[in-house]
Design an enzyme around this catalytic site. Structure first.
Site, short mmCIF file in Angstrom:
data_model
loop_
_atom_site.label_atom_id
_atom_site.label_comp_id
_atom_site.label_asym_id
_atom_site.label_seq_id
_atom_site.Cartn_x
_atom_site.Cartn_y
_atom_site.Cartn_z
N CYS A 2 15.09 3.90 38.49
CA CYS A 2 14.08 3.58 37.47
C CYS A 2 14.59 2.59 36.44
O CYS A 2 13.79 1.90 35.79
CB CYS A 2 13.62 4.87 36.79
SG CYS A 2 12.63 5.94 37.87
N TYR A 35 7.86 1.39 32.77
CA TYR A 35 7.53 1.69 31.38
C TYR A 35 7.84 0.45 30.53
O TYR A 35 8.66 -0.38 30.94
CB TYR A 35 8.34 2.91 30.93
CG TYR A 35 7.97 3.44 29.57
CD1 TYR A 35 6.76 4.11 29.37
CD2 TYR A 35 8.82 3.27 28.49
CE1 TYR A 35 6.42 4.60 28.12
CE2 TYR A 35 8.48 3.75 27.23
CZ TYR A 35 7.28 4.41 27.05
OH TYR A 35 6.94 4.88 25.81
N ASN A 76 9.77 -0.44 28.24
CA ASN A 76 11.14 -0.84 27.92
C ASN A 76 11.95 -1.24 29.14
O ASN A 76 13.13 -1.59 29.02
CB ASN A 76 11.87 0.28 27.16
CG ASN A 76 12.08 1.53 27.99
OD1 ASN A 76 11.50 1.69 29.07
ND2 ASN A 76 12.89 2.45 27.49
N LYS A 77 11.34 -1.23 30.32
CA LYS A 77 12.07 -1.57 31.54
C LYS A 77 12.13 -3.09 31.74
O LYS A 77 11.56 -3.87 30.99
CB LYS A 77 11.41 -0.91 32.75
CG LYS A 77 11.42 0.62 32.72
CD LYS A 77 12.82 1.18 32.69
CE LYS A 77 12.87 2.67 33.01
NZ LYS A 77 12.22 3.52 32.01
N GLN A 78 12.81 -3.51 32.81
CA GLN A 78 12.97 -4.94 33.08
C GLN A 78 11.62 -5.63 33.24
O GLN A 78 11.41 -6.75 32.77
CB GLN A 78 13.82 -5.15 34.35
CG GLN A 78 15.28 -4.79 34.18
CD GLN A 78 15.59 -3.33 34.48
OE1 GLN A 78 14.69 -2.48 34.48
NE2 GLN A 78 16.86 -3.03 34.73
#
Length: 351
Positions: free
Chosen positions: A137, A161, A163-165
């Site tokens: 994740c 989400y 805040n992910k890449q």
């Protein structure tokens, strides 16, 4: 996204298919099934692995809680093995020591985008007849021994989400190696509907874990820019590393090597033992700089203490790491001047 809005087909439309195909190509997997979150993907992978009541799944305590909760959803028990103090990933020796006759799977987490020791974990799983489910994740774009995470043939779960890449708002995906696995994931994520073509025919117990077309359109646009995004995040991380080199009392994240190439998800530093982390965070906040303790150990979360009786001292490496790690401001467009201000403030807070 505008095309999707104008089409009037906001769910179960063609954009999800396009997103799945683009992501599968990018991670080197034959098939990808999009789902509503990384947590949903982890849960469905427990179903793929045949996990059920009485089974045990060995995983890491140093992670977001979903990587352990997914076993509980199927009536199984997550069993925690301690982590390596350098990589912050599962320690293979601790995994082997945690196995029991009830162990059915190993769930490694590529924490903060740094690849876990898959070769050693595969060897353990092979000797004991265990499944492996990869919690990727935080690791979209990472690679281990020259292979992209997600291309191993084992189920690997990604999350999107904000805040992910890359992000789809919420959302996730599961990379798998066979069409049968993909079809089962699609059915399970869509209320267990069958492939008979009858909309209200349900062949199995399923869930409402679909990804909608608007989210898929957002994700597709970012997959097409993924190399650019990853390069920008790596540049920000490298600049932090240079700035932190002269700061006493703080350790930068483990650098890449020939076998591990990290995809930068967050930038988490480790404070020296004895440092007052809460005080450091308060002093940073006083200068308008946000920071977070990252991550608390799962086994010491209130629910796990109450249900399983976990206490301090049971997983010492994870607990020590949890007490000293600190996430600094990080995103792909973080200006160099802001990074300099963060590091200068951190140095003052540690002085």
């Amino acid at each position: 996204m505008l095309r999707t809005l104008r089409s009037g087909q906001l769910s179960l439309g063609p954009m999800v298919d396009r997103f799945e195909a683009a992501l599968a190509e990018r991670v080197g997997s034959p098939y990808v099934a999009a789902v509503s979150s990384g947590t949903a993907g982890l849960h469905l992978c427990m179903r793929l692995a045949g996990i059920g009541p009485g089974d045990e799944v060995v995983t890491t305590p140093f992670s977001f809680v979903a990587s352990a909760n997914c076993a509980l959803y199927e009536g199984a028990t997550p069993v925690f093995a301690d982590i390596d103090p350098q990589t912050l990933n599962l320690d293979p020796a601790a995994v082997e020591a945690a196995l029991t006759p009830r162990t059915k799977a190993i769930l490694p987490v590529h924490i903060f985008g740094y690849p876990a020791e898959l070769d050693k974990l595969e060897s353990i799983a092979g000797r004991h007849g265990l499944a492996i489910v990869e919690d990727a994740c935080e690791a979209l774009g990472s690679s281990y021994r020259g292979r992209l995470i997600g291309s191993s043939g084992r189920p690997a779960v990604f999350a999107f989400y904000p805040n992910k890449q890359i992000t789809t708002g919420e959302g996730g995906a599961v990379a798998v190696s066979t069409e049968d696995e993909w079809a089962l994931l699609k059915s399970l994520s869509n209320q267990g509907r069958s492939d008979s073509g009858e909309w209200l025919t349900h062949a199995r117990l399923g869930y409402n874990y679909r990804l909608d077309d608007l989210s898929a359109a957002l994700g597709l646009a970012q997959v097409e820019r993924l190399d650019e995004i990853l390069a920008a995040r790596a540049e920000v991380a490298a600049r932090y590393g240079e700035l932190l080199a002269g700061v006493d009392g703080v350790e930068a994240p483990l650098p890449d090597d020939d076998n591990h190439v990290r995809s930068w998800f967050v930038y988490v530093v480790t404070l020296a033992r004895g440092a007052d982390r809460d005080g450091v965070m308060a002093r940073l906040a006083a200068e308008g700089i946000a920071s977070k303790p990252y991550l608390p150990s799962i086994h010491l979360q209130p629910y796990y203490r109450e249900r399983f009786g976990y206490r301090e001292g049971m997983l010492p490496v994870s607990e020590d790491t949890s007490a000293r790690t600190l996430a600094l401001p990080f995103h792909s467009r973080l200006p160099a001047a802001d990074q300099e201000r963060v590091v200068e403030a951190l140095a003052r807070a540690l002085a």
